[in-house]
Design an enzyme around this catalytic site. Structure first.
Site, PDB file in Angstrom:
ATOM      1  N   CYS A 185      -9.159 -28.397   5.590  1.00 38.65           N
ATOM      2  CA  CYS A 185      -7.823 -27.873   5.890  1.00 38.65           C
ATOM      3  C   CYS A 185      -7.074 -28.800   6.855  1.00 38.65           C
ATOM      4  CB  CYS A 185      -7.904 -26.451   6.457  1.00 38.65           C
ATOM      5  SG  CYS A 185      -8.200 -26.337   8.223  1.00 38.65           S
ATOM      6  N   HIS A 196      -6.600 -22.334   9.546  1.00 34.98           N
ATOM      7  CA  HIS A 196      -8.001 -22.629   9.210  1.00 34.98           C
ATOM      8  C   HIS A 196      -8.708 -21.397   8.642  1.00 34.98           C
ATOM      9  CE1 HIS A 196     -12.220 -23.726   9.416  1.00 34.98           C
ATOM     10  NE2 HIS A 196     -12.398 -22.599  10.088  1.00 34.98           N
ATOM     11  N   ASP A 200       0.858  -1.190   0.000  1.00 33.04           N
ATOM     12  CA  ASP A 200       0.000   0.000   0.000  1.00 33.04           C
ATOM     13  C   ASP A 200       0.895   1.243   0.000  1.00 33.04           C
ATOM     14  OD1 ASP A 200       0.989   0.011   2.536  1.00 33.04           O
ATOM     15  OD2 ASP A 200      -0.919  -0.284   3.534  1.00 33.04           O
ATOM     16  N   CYS A 224      -8.526 -28.818  10.429  1.00 34.91           N
ATOM     17  CA  CYS A 224      -9.799 -29.529  10.593  1.00 34.91           C
ATOM     18  C   CYS A 224      -9.657 -31.031  10.362  1.00 34.91           C
ATOM     19  CB  CYS A 224     -10.853 -28.934   9.664  1.00 34.91           C
ATOM     20  SG  CYS A 224     -11.346 -27.281  10.196  1.00 34.91           S
ATOM     21  N   CYS A 272     -14.813 -28.498   6.426  1.00 32.81           N
ATOM     22  CA  CYS A 272     -13.551 -27.895   5.966  1.00 32.81           C
ATOM     23  C   CYS A 272     -12.496 -28.981   5.788  1.00 32.81           C
ATOM     24  CB  CYS A 272     -13.073 -26.869   6.995  1.00 32.81           C
ATOM     25  SG  CYS A 272     -11.500 -26.092   6.565  1.00 32.81           S
ATOM     26  N   ASP A 284      -8.478  -7.309   0.332  1.00 32.08           N
ATOM     27  CA  ASP A 284      -7.438  -7.599   1.318  1.00 32.08           C
ATOM     28  C   ASP A 284      -8.023  -7.239   2.667  1.00 32.08           C
ATOM     29  OD1 ASP A 284      -6.202  -4.900   2.561  1.00 32.08           O
ATOM     30  OD2 ASP A 284      -6.928  -4.547   0.537  1.00 32.08           O
TER      31      ASP A 284
HETATM   32 ZN   LIG Z   1     -10.422 -25.890   8.567  1.00 36.07          ZN
END
Ligand SMILES: [Zn+2]
Length: 381
Positions: free
Chosen positions: A326, A355, A90, A329, A324, A285
């Site tokens: 990931c 996560h 930025d 998880c 999820c 963002d």
């Molecule tokens: Zn997750």
């Protein structure tokens, strides 16, 4: 130069590709924020594994510490932080107004909210704004600095980001007179940012920032100006309520060229991503996923969050979000994460942040697929 291509549209929502010197970004895209050249608690290896395409680093923070000279001596931010995919920086404009006040010890009296007693408290010094730029005191040590459009462009060039932002004015109140003054200053600084880039022979893609607060007329004026002068369009400034922010996007985007990338600065809560993308925003963002994780707020399906510190999760064997996939998880329970959180363990921050960033990145991927199959209105969260 912008190398942005729109591949498909569903209503106003767009799917595209942005080519950068460090690879192609599939849009819509969400960028996690790496203020200090790091996304808090995540290594570049984690970010790659999650599929993060770009991170945003803050020029203001990096100019004060470690100093852009140090980063330049490494060949730029990519090498300094060990991340070889796209980076956006930025302008520093937002932070010099929000943080760059320095601290003046014992200069004001405030009433402590805890016990009602009056005590001395540090007070931020005011920034000095002139047509030249902004003089401010570092929030770290009180040292004085000046940031101008030319300085911001030079710093962003040395940081070596793929996407940069023109220096803009954030010193305004949401009334028409002050907004107009602020927009005029932003327009002047935008032109100087462009001239500085030309002089420095920078090939970086630069966003111009549309300002105008919640004022429709001024937003439209600012959008037209930005479109005439820049290859990439960012929306910034004061958004007001969520409803006003969505309206602002609706006023603004019809004023800018269809083939230019559009970025909604500092926004990334789940419903805002969806509403923004539906209205034609390509990039976002936000610190939300990382900040939420630090404070125990974890995303789950159906546009919900859970507070992992709650006692109901004490012996809960389920993962954070059963839907999820990931790493967190797949391997850990809510009970374990709650235990780590309450114990103040470092691992909590890694697993929880992993996560949350995975969740948002994956959600935006799902939205992208839904746009491609003309199914965005039926998307299940
Ligand atoms: Zn997750």
């Amino acid at each position: 130069m912008s190398n942005f291509k729109i591949l498909h549209k569903d209503g106003k929502a767009r799917v595209g590709l942005l080519e950068t010197p460090h690879g192609v970004i599939e849009t819509p895209n969400f960028n996690p924020v790496g203020t200090q050249a790091t996304v808090k608690a995540m290594s570049p290896k984690d970010l790659n594994e999650i599929g993060v395409q770009m991170v945003l680093a803050n020029t203001y923070h990096l100019m004060l510490r470690p100093g852009v000279k140090v980063i330049k001596s490494f060949g730029g931010l990519h090498k300094f932080m060990g991340w070889d995919r796209p980076i956006m920086t930025d302008s520093g404009g937002f932070q010099v107004f929000s943080l760059g006040g320095g601290m003046e010890e014992g200069s004001s009296k405030v009433v402590s909210s805890k016990n009602g007693k009056v005590k001395e408290s540090p007070r931020p010094k005011l920034n000095k704004i002139t047509e030249e730029g902004v003089t401010f005191q570092s929030h770290l040590d009180g040292s004085t600095h000046i940031l101008t459009p030319e300085k911001s462009m030079e710093l962003q060039l040395h940081l070596g980001a793929d996407l940069t932002v023109a220096f803009d004015d954030h010193e305004y109140r949401d009334d028409a007179k002050h907004l107009l003054e602020s927009i005029e200053r932003t327009e002047g600084w935008a032109k100087r940012s462009l001239a500085a880039f030309k002089k420095l022979d920078s090939k970086q893609l630069m966003y111009g920032v549309v300002h105008g607060g919640t004022n429709k007329k001024l937003r439209i004026r600012s959008a037209k100006f930005t479109d005439q002068n820049f290859e990439a369009i960012a929306l910034g400034g004061i958004y007001g309520t969520k409803k006003q922010m969505y309206q602002m996007i609706d006023y603004t985007l019809p004023q800018v060229s269809e083939n230019k990338i559009r970025h909604l600065l500092g926004i990334g809560e789940i419903e805002d991503l969806i509403e923004g993308i539906k209205r034609g925003v390509d990039m976002f963002d936000c610190v939300a996923p990382t900040r939420r994780a630090r404070f125990g707020s974890l995303y789950v399906s159906n546009n919900q969050t859970l507070s992992i510190g709650q006692s109901k999760y004490k012996a809960d064997k389920k993962p954070i979000d059963p839907q999820c996939s990931c790493y967190t998880c797949q391997n850990f329970s809510r009970a374990y994460l709650r235990h780590l959180y309450l114990s103040g363990e470092i691992l909590y921050h890694e697993l929880a942040t992993y996560h949350n960033i995975y969740f948002v990145t994956n959600l935006v991927k799902k939205i992208r697929k839904a746009i491609i199959s003309n199914n965005l209105p039926n998307l299940k969260l």
